[in-house]
Design an enzyme around this catalytic site. Structure first.
Site, PDB file in Angstrom:
ATOM      1  N   ARG A  52       0.866  -1.185   0.000  1.00 37.21           N
ATOM      2  CA  ARG A  52       0.000   0.000   0.000  1.00 37.21           C
ATOM      3  C   ARG A  52       0.897   1.227   0.000  1.00 37.21           C
ATOM      4  O   ARG A  52       1.892   1.287   0.713  1.00 37.21           O
ATOM      5  CB  ARG A  52      -0.893  -0.019   1.248  1.00 37.21           C
ATOM      6  CG  ARG A  52      -1.968   1.060   1.269  1.00 37.21           C
ATOM      7  CD  ARG A  52      -2.943   0.749   2.405  1.00 37.21           C
ATOM      8  NE  ARG A  52      -3.765   1.901   2.750  1.00 37.21           N
ATOM      9  CZ  ARG A  52      -4.912   2.198   2.164  1.00 37.21           C
ATOM     10  NH1 ARG A  52      -5.372   1.444   1.193  1.00 37.21           N
ATOM     11  NH2 ARG A  52      -5.620   3.260   2.557  1.00 37.21           N
ATOM     12  N   MET A  94      -4.591   8.904  -0.370  1.00 33.77           N
ATOM     13  CA  MET A  94      -3.377   8.264  -0.851  1.00 33.77           C
ATOM     14  C   MET A  94      -2.567   9.228  -1.711  1.00 33.77           C
ATOM     15  O   MET A  94      -3.132  10.000  -2.495  1.00 33.77           O
ATOM     16  CB  MET A  94      -3.715   7.012  -1.664  1.00 33.77           C
ATOM     17  CG  MET A  94      -4.512   5.964  -0.898  1.00 33.77           C
ATOM     18  SD  MET A  94      -3.712   5.422   0.618  1.00 33.77           S
ATOM     19  CE  MET A  94      -2.227   4.643  -0.050  1.00 33.77           C
ATOM     20  N   GLU A 158     -15.661   7.192  -6.401  1.00 39.34           N
ATOM     21  CA  GLU A 158     -14.770   6.454  -5.500  1.00 39.34           C
ATOM     22  C   GLU A 158     -15.540   5.858  -4.326  1.00 39.34           C
ATOM     23  O   GLU A 158     -14.944   5.320  -3.391  1.00 39.34           O
ATOM     24  CB  GLU A 158     -13.659   7.377  -4.982  1.00 39.34           C
ATOM     25  CG  GLU A 158     -12.704   7.862  -6.069  1.00 39.34           C
ATOM     26  CD  GLU A 158     -11.605   8.760  -5.534  1.00 39.34           C
ATOM     27  OE1 GLU A 158     -11.537   8.964  -4.295  1.00 39.34           O
ATOM     28  OE2 GLU A 158     -10.810   9.259  -6.353  1.00 39.34           O
TER      29      GLU A 158
END
Length: 206
Positions: A52, A94, A158
């Site tokens: 990640r 992110m 999203e």
């Protein structure tokens, strides 16, 4: 006594690595060995690693009104525990290729809470759970005005559904104390605010 950090990444030997899952997230399996503190070599062992990228989290704070903005949204990882899976969290996102953490902070502030940060103070960088994931968090406190803050936000494609709350600093501290806020980024940032609140109210309103 030996000093900490006698070993480096160069002391780790990865004998094999393969991706065992690729979906919304990615999981790799590694076969590796490294030296032990007693001088022996660790026998080859396997670990699964959750791949990640880095993320940026921001605690929005208004020093004049002494209020913060907290975001409420559903989190799958909290499902099945003795609590609501809707958590109170920070602005977060992110890091994309080519973005600085400060870029991410401003982008996510707009998308998740309709906020622009006039100032960003770095709190720390920390690894989320280094025993099993690569994720690193860049943590900030950001100056905002909460006068018109609050409401429903998020990027629909999203699957984001975010309710933005304006909360007094004192009430936020109480939420840490009684466990209503129990995610690491928010706890670290809010406790940092407790330590730096008086300084920020002087410096950010100067």
């Amino acid at each position: 006594m030996p000093q900490p950090f006698q070993f480096t990444a160069n002391d780790v030997k990865v004998e094999k690595r393969e991706t065992v899952f690729q979906g919304f997230f990615r999981m790799d399996k590694l076969w590796l060995t490294h030296p032990r503190f007693d001088g022996r070599e660790m026998p080859t062992f396997t670990r699964e690693l959750f791949i990640r990228g880095d993320a940026t989290c921001v605690l929005p704070y208004d020093p004049e009104r002494d209020e913060v903005v907290l975001l409420e949204q559903f989190r799958l990882g909290a499902l099945g525990r003795n609590q609501s899976p809707w958590l109170l969290e920070l602005v977060a996102g992110m890091n994309e290729e080519g973005e600085s953490p400060e870029d991410v902070a401003q982008r996510e502030g707009q998308e998740e809470a309709g906020l622009s940060f006039s100032r960003l103070d770095k709190i720390c960088d920390y690894m989320v759970s280094p025993g099993g994931t690569t994720e690193l968090i860049h943590l900030y406190c950001g100056q905002v005005s909460t006068a018109d803050a609050g409401g429903v936000f998020g990027v629909e494609h999203e699957h984001e559904d975010i309710l933005s709350h304006v909360v007094s600093a004192e009430e936020t501290f109480a939420m840490i104390a009684d466990g209503r806020i129990n995610n690491a980024a928010a706890i670290i940032a809010i406790q940092w605010l407790q330590l730096n609140r008086d300084r920020l109210r002087k410096e950010w309103q100067a």
